[in-house]
Design a protein around this motif. Structure first.
Motif, PDB file in Angstrom:
ATOM      1  N   ILE A 120       0.849  -1.197   0.000  1.00 18.65           N
ATOM      2  CA  ILE A 120       0.000   0.000   0.000  1.00 18.65           C
ATOM      3  C   ILE A 120       0.879   1.240   0.000  1.00 18.65           C
ATOM      4  N   ARG A 135      -6.489   4.568  -0.936  1.00 19.80           N
ATOM      5  CA  ARG A 135      -6.070   3.286  -1.493  1.00 19.80           C
ATOM      6  C   ARG A 135      -7.071   2.191  -1.155  1.00 19.80           C
ATOM      7  N   VAL A 155      -9.452   4.061   8.245  1.00 22.63           N
ATOM      8  CA  VAL A 155      -9.189   2.774   7.587  1.00 22.63           C
ATOM      9  C   VAL A 155     -10.370   1.844   7.866  1.00 22.63           C
ATOM     10  N   VAL A 174      -7.994   4.346   3.472  1.00 20.33           N
ATOM     11  CA  VAL A 174      -7.643   2.971   3.103  1.00 20.33           C
ATOM     12  C   VAL A 174      -8.875   2.089   3.304  1.00 20.33           C
ATOM     13  N   THR A 179      -2.982   9.044   6.548  1.00 21.38           N
ATOM     14  CA  THR A 179      -4.087   8.111   6.733  1.00 21.38           C
ATOM     15  C   THR A 179      -4.822   8.437   8.027  1.00 21.38           C
TER      16      THR A 179
END
Length: 267
Positions: free
Chosen positions: A38, A136, A46, A107, A43
């Motif tokens: 990744i 991502r 998640v 994420v 971030t």
């Protein structure tokens, strides 16, 4: 209890976290390999889809210590184990097939989850839409439809008194596409796509271990429709076929070949 109610009750049986975690190291290895690819960016949120007993969620909390990590699963048993294991994360009971992100994600992680869902291609497109710019989506799906382990499942399903119930299940199981198919589908949606396939070779103690591995995963759609007596008969026949398909090595172990398809998309 009527026959229909009995069938519905068996179909609703919960996952067995103890059985799943017997092969925790082997199952978590793919999650580690997916996480390692990744790309880095800031971030904050998640989501771990199909988090199971929290082994993948634990990896995510360690890799993104400043982020809010949320595990999603529909199994009460798995969620109870995950909450005890990863108190730093939040866990929500939901069916991934119908789940919607309450807030934009940096994420979205789906390790060995989406292959259970027949509409996973459309789901992946929805997940990309819920990512922040630069976010991502990381996906790993077992690609073992044509492996001896799964061919044996289908043969036993078709060769027994349960055939009228289990053959439709065998025909409905998701077949994972070729890497080129996923690349072409998602390329218009993403800034970058990293896609690869790995074949793991897992030394196990014998056919009994292969049976227990898939009792915790791939056999569930079949076993959920069987009575306890039928389950014993089914597993006995399955074990016999596995003993033929996986010859013992000189040290007595068998080698379970396990292909997996990975991709990481960056929006």
């Amino acid at each position: 209890m009527t026959a229909g109610a009995d069938l519905a009750s068996r179909a609703a049986r919960d996952w067995n976290s103890d059985l799943y975690l017997k092969f925790e190291e082997e199952r978590t290895r793919a999650a580690r390999d997916l996480l390692a690819r990744i790309p880095y960016c800031e971030t904050r949120r998640v989501y771990d889809l199909g988090c199971g007993p929290g082994n993948s969620t634990e990896l995510l909390t360690r890799s993104f210590p400043g982020a809010a990590v949320v595990g999603i699963d529909r199994s009460d048993n798995m969620l109870a184990v995950a909450r005890a294991r990863v108190p730093a994360a939040e866990f929500v009971k939901a069916d991934v097939a119908h789940w919607e992100a309450p807030a934009a994600a940096d994420v979205i992680f789906a390790n060995a989850t989406l292959h259970f869902l027949p509409d996973h291609r459309n789901l992946i497109q929805r997940f990309v839409a819920w990512l922040r710019p630069g976010g991502r989506l990381a996906v790993q799906m077992p690609d073992n439809t044509y492996e001896p382990s799964h061919a044996a499942m289908r043969m036993v399903a078709a060769d027994g008194p349960w055939a009228n119930r289990l053959v439709p299940v065998a025909k409905s199981l998701t077949v994972i596409g070729q890497p080129e198919e996923y690349y072409d589908l998602f390329a218009p949606l993403c800034r970058t796509i990293d896609i690869w396939k790995t074949v793991y070779i897992h030394p196990l103690h014998g056919p009994e271990d292969v049976v227990e591995w898939f009792e915790g995963s791939g056999l569930r759609p079949f076993l959920d429709l069987l009575s306890p007596e039928e389950t014993g008969d089914f597993l006995s026949r399955y074990r016999e076929r596995l003993a033929q398909a996986y010859p013992r090595q000189p040290d007595g172990k068998v080698l379970l070949r396990y292909p997996r398809l990975f991709f990481v998309l960056q929006k």
